[in-house]
Write an enzyme that holds these catalytic residues in place. Sequence first.
Site, mmCIF file in Angstrom:
data_model
loop_
_atom_site.group_PDB
_atom_site.id
_atom_site.type_symbol
_atom_site.label_atom_id
_atom_site.label_comp_id
_atom_site.label_asym_id
_atom_site.label_seq_id
_atom_site.Cartn_x
_atom_site.Cartn_y
_atom_site.Cartn_z
ATOM 1 N N ASP A 10 0.857 -1.194 0.000
ATOM 2 C CA ASP A 10 0.000 0.000 0.000
ATOM 3 C C ASP A 10 0.887 1.236 0.000
ATOM 4 O OD1 ASP A 10 -2.482 1.502 0.242
ATOM 5 O OD2 ASP A 10 -1.882 1.918 2.291
ATOM 6 N N SER A 11 0.261 2.365 -0.258
ATOM 7 C CA SER A 11 0.990 3.631 -0.210
ATOM 8 C C SER A 11 1.512 3.932 1.185
ATOM 9 C CB SER A 11 0.079 4.775 -0.666
ATOM 10 O OG SER A 11 -1.016 4.922 0.227
ATOM 11 N N TYR A 42 -1.086 8.810 -2.320
ATOM 12 C CA TYR A 42 -1.087 8.641 -3.768
ATOM 13 C C TYR A 42 -2.288 9.316 -4.439
ATOM 14 C CZ TYR A 42 2.331 4.704 -3.653
ATOM 15 O OH TYR A 42 3.426 3.905 -3.505
ATOM 16 N N GLY A 43 -3.322 9.624 -3.679
ATOM 17 C CA GLY A 43 -4.640 9.924 -4.217
ATOM 18 C C GLY A 43 -4.731 11.005 -5.267
ATOM 19 N N CYS A 73 -4.117 -1.237 -2.217
ATOM 20 C CA CYS A 73 -4.218 0.206 -2.409
ATOM 21 C C CYS A 73 -5.152 0.438 -3.581
ATOM 22 C CB CYS A 73 -2.838 0.802 -2.702
ATOM 23 S SG CYS A 73 -2.843 2.565 -3.093
ATOM 24 N N ASN A 74 -6.285 1.061 -3.331
ATOM 25 C CA ASN A 74 -7.246 1.285 -4.405
ATOM 26 C C ASN A 74 -6.689 2.172 -5.500
ATOM 27 O OD1 ASN A 74 -8.825 0.762 -1.768
ATOM 28 N ND2 ASN A 74 -10.344 0.388 -3.348
ATOM 29 N N THR A 75 -5.928 3.200 -5.103
ATOM 30 C CA THR A 75 -5.370 4.118 -6.098
ATOM 31 C C THR A 75 -4.369 3.409 -6.994
ATOM 32 O OG1 THR A 75 -5.693 5.991 -4.597
ATOM 33 C CG2 THR A 75 -4.139 6.291 -6.412
ATOM 34 N N CYS A 184 -11.057 3.100 -0.210
ATOM 35 C CA CYS A 184 -9.628 3.295 0.054
ATOM 36 C C CYS A 184 -9.311 2.499 1.303
ATOM 37 C CB CYS A 184 -9.309 4.771 0.251
ATOM 38 S SG CYS A 184 -7.615 5.102 0.835
ATOM 39 N N THR A 185 -8.200 1.786 1.300
ATOM 40 C CA THR A 185 -7.886 0.913 2.437
ATOM 41 C C THR A 185 -7.524 1.690 3.699
ATOM 42 O OG1 THR A 185 -5.608 0.646 1.620
ATOM 43 C CG2 THR A 185 -7.221 -1.064 1.024
ATOM 44 N N HIS A 186 -7.229 2.972 3.589
ATOM 45 C CA HIS A 186 -7.038 3.789 4.788
ATOM 46 C C HIS A 186 -8.353 4.040 5.525
ATOM 47 C CE1 HIS A 186 -3.053 4.850 3.130
ATOM 48 N NE2 HIS A 186 -2.754 5.358 4.317
#
Length: 259
Positions: A10-11, A42-43, A73-75, A184-186
């Site tokens: 992930d970011s 990253y968004g 990471c979705n982005t 978003c995983t955050h």
Amino acid sequence: MNNAPIGIYDSGLGGLTVWREVRRLLPEESLLYLGDGKNCPYGSRPREEVRALADAAVARLVEEGCKLVVVACNTATAAAIDFLRANYAALPIVGMEPAVKPACRNTRSGVVGVLATERSLEGDLFHRTAARYGHDVTIIAEPGRGFVELVENDLEQTPEADRAVAAAMAGMLARGADQIVLGCTHYPFLIGAIRRAAAGRGVTIIDPAPAVARRTAQLLDARGLRAEAGHRPEYGFLTFADAAYGERLRRKAFACDVA
């Protein structure tokens, strides 16, 4: 049988929400987590830059001997998943699917909210999924402005987090959304603020992490890559940031559940 680790990338800290679900479902598997940290968030970065960052991360996990990689990471998934699968053709790679399908199927009001980063909402993957499953459903997409920064700075349980989440969700709640997708995983780290914003409205909050863990298990079985029965797993943490960030990854991974 294969006792090599599963790589999860992930970011930053957000992919730990996926790490936890994979660990719960696959307790005998070793996991190697790479949280970039140096380049997070990253968004709002250009697609080409995100793709290059994702390539560097997956290359590092391959160097470390990972048998499968989860792009948590979705982005990065939106910007780079096709490129990564072509560039690492022999490596099973799991990406983040926008959980729009179950939301559209289960909505009672006919209104679905999606919280995600700007880059994810602009991506082809989100638009294809929304077009495929969003017939007769109103999908209201809203970027979680400042959400990633709140999590990266350990500010999830603050009035600032409550204000940011309430502002992002106000429009979709006002229009009657009864399903809200965390894109978003955050964002699951902000579940407390999200639940407070939606309190009393009968809203279902959808975190795709459990589905990603199940897909990981399916691929392991399909490729014959499961760890041996009774294997004692090891957990490692990598970052492109400094050692202090790496230690934050480890601490947050083993902290109490976010749900």
